[in-house]
Design an enzyme around this catalytic site. Structure first.
Site, PDB file in Angstrom:
ATOM      1  N   HIS A  67       0.847  -1.216   0.094  1.00 40.91           N
ATOM      2  CA  HIS A  67      -0.003  -0.100  -0.067  1.00 40.91           C
ATOM      3  C   HIS A  67       0.674   1.232  -0.174  1.00 40.91           C
ATOM      4  O   HIS A  67       0.111   2.394  -0.182  1.00 40.91           O
ATOM      5  CB  HIS A  67      -0.843   0.003   1.275  1.00 40.91           C
ATOM      6  CG  HIS A  67      -0.397   0.290   2.484  1.00 40.91           C
ATOM      7  ND1 HIS A  67       0.166  -0.818   3.430  1.00 40.91           N
ATOM      8  CD2 HIS A  67      -0.015   1.381   3.082  1.00 40.91           C
ATOM      9  CE1 HIS A  67       0.531  -0.378   4.426  1.00 40.91           C
ATOM     10  NE2 HIS A  67       0.619   0.802   4.221  1.00 40.91           N
ATOM     11  N   ASP A 111      -0.181  -7.856   1.463  1.00 36.11           N
ATOM     12  CA  ASP A 111       0.115  -6.237   1.679  1.00 36.11           C
ATOM     13  C   ASP A 111       1.982  -6.227   1.597  1.00 36.11           C
ATOM     14  O   ASP A 111       2.397  -6.054   2.794  1.00 36.11           O
ATOM     15  CB  ASP A 111      -0.265  -5.417   2.780  1.00 36.11           C
ATOM     16  CG  ASP A 111      -0.003  -4.119   2.676  1.00 36.11           C
ATOM     17  OD1 ASP A 111       0.356  -3.681   1.609  1.00 36.11           O
ATOM     18  OD2 ASP A 111      -0.267  -3.269   3.675  1.00 36.11           O
ATOM     19  N   SER A 210       4.385   2.237   8.303  1.00 40.50           N
ATOM     20  CA  SER A 210       3.964   1.088   7.260  1.00 40.50           C
ATOM     21  C   SER A 210       5.120   0.764   6.450  1.00 40.50           C
ATOM     22  O   SER A 210       6.013   1.567   6.115  1.00 40.50           O
ATOM     23  CB  SER A 210       3.084   1.662   6.299  1.00 40.50           C
ATOM     24  OG  SER A 210       1.446   1.850   6.903  1.00 40.50           O
ATOM     25  N   GLY A 211       5.177  -0.591   6.275  1.00 38.57           N
ATOM     26  CA  GLY A 211       6.122  -1.215   5.557  1.00 38.57           C
ATOM     27  C   GLY A 211       7.581  -1.612   6.277  1.00 38.57           C
ATOM     28  O   GLY A 211       8.333  -2.374   5.559  1.00 38.57           O
TER      29      GLY A 211
END
Length: 255
Positions: A67, A111, A210-211
């Site tokens: 994402h 994801d 995120s990530g």
């Protein structure tokens, strides 16, 4: 976390700004010792905004969350965003984005994404790879893991200028899917890990994290994916679990 482009550490959180919203940072964590997590990557989009985190797993490849879209630049060897750190940093352009072919933004499954760099990075004391783990069937509930990032340190907060980390505890999937927690919205699958806090002190990844990596027992265990706001006990962070199927996909792409 989806915590999507910001996790801040509350942990390895990844920088995402998506956590059902899009940005996450570490909640309840602390500043890490400068350059003690040399595998951490900070990701910028085409507007020059730092939105997510990632992990250096190969001299030419970064692992992050699917994402975290529109990533154009990767910064390595970063600790404090307010410092130039010229002797530590390496800046790379992204030449290729490889999103998992079965990624679904609605269900949040798969994801995970690989970013190919324009040239191999030079490994130094400040920029190092985090090895991919050997396949394991699962990470048991109750396991303590570390998450890190430059994400927000509170809900709706801005990114942290300094890399932060926090310890989170893996929560059983059945509990995470229960009405008190996510109530199957979305479904927490076997390809995901729920991790939050069990005591009174909040611990979580957040927007902007995120990530980023989830490290359990010193081994790479997951990728910061999403969450419902940050630091809420019954809405823990959710991470893409680096299961055997994902490890095979990663190795196939980067071989």
């Amino acid at each position: 976390m989806l915590h999507y482009e910001t996790v801040g550490l509350g942990v390895f959180s990844a920088l995402l700004c998506l956590r059902f919203g899009d940005c996450a940072e570490v909640i309840g964590g602390q500043k890490v010792k400068p350059h003690s997590l040399p595998h951490m990557a900070l990701l910028e989009n085409s507007k020059g905004t730092r939105v997510c985190g990632g992990t250096l797993i190969h001299p030419k490849w970064i692992l992050t969350a699917a994402h975290c879209s529109d990533i154009k630049k990767v910064l390595l060897g970063v600790h404090d965003l307010n410092e130039e750190e010229k002797n530590f940093r390496q800046v790379q352009k992204v030449t290729k984005r490889v999103v998992h072919p079965c990624y679904d933004n609605n269900s949040k499954v798969n994801d995970i994404m690989l970013l190919k760099l324009g040239r191999p990075v030079k490994e130094t004391l400040f920029v190092k790879l985090l090895p991919l783990p050997s396949p394991v069937s699962d990470v048991p509930a109750g396991t303590s893991c570390l998450v890190a990032g430059w994400g927000a340190t509170k809900n709706q907060g801005g990114m942290s200028a300094v890399l932060r980390s926090v310890n989170v505890t893996v929560i059983d999937r059945m509990e995470c899917n229960s009405p008190t927690f996510y109530n199957f919205k979305p479904i927490i699958t076997n390809s995901m890990l729920c991790a939050g806090y069990v005591g009174k002190d909040p611990a979580d990844s957040c927007q902007g994290d995120s990530g980023g990596p989830l490290v359990c027992g010193g081994k790479f265990g997951g990728v910061t994916s999403f969450g419902d706001k940050c630091g809420i006990k019954h809405k823990p962070g959710v991470y893409t679990f680096l299961s055997e199927k994902y490890l095979k996909w990663i190795k196939k792409i980067i071989k």
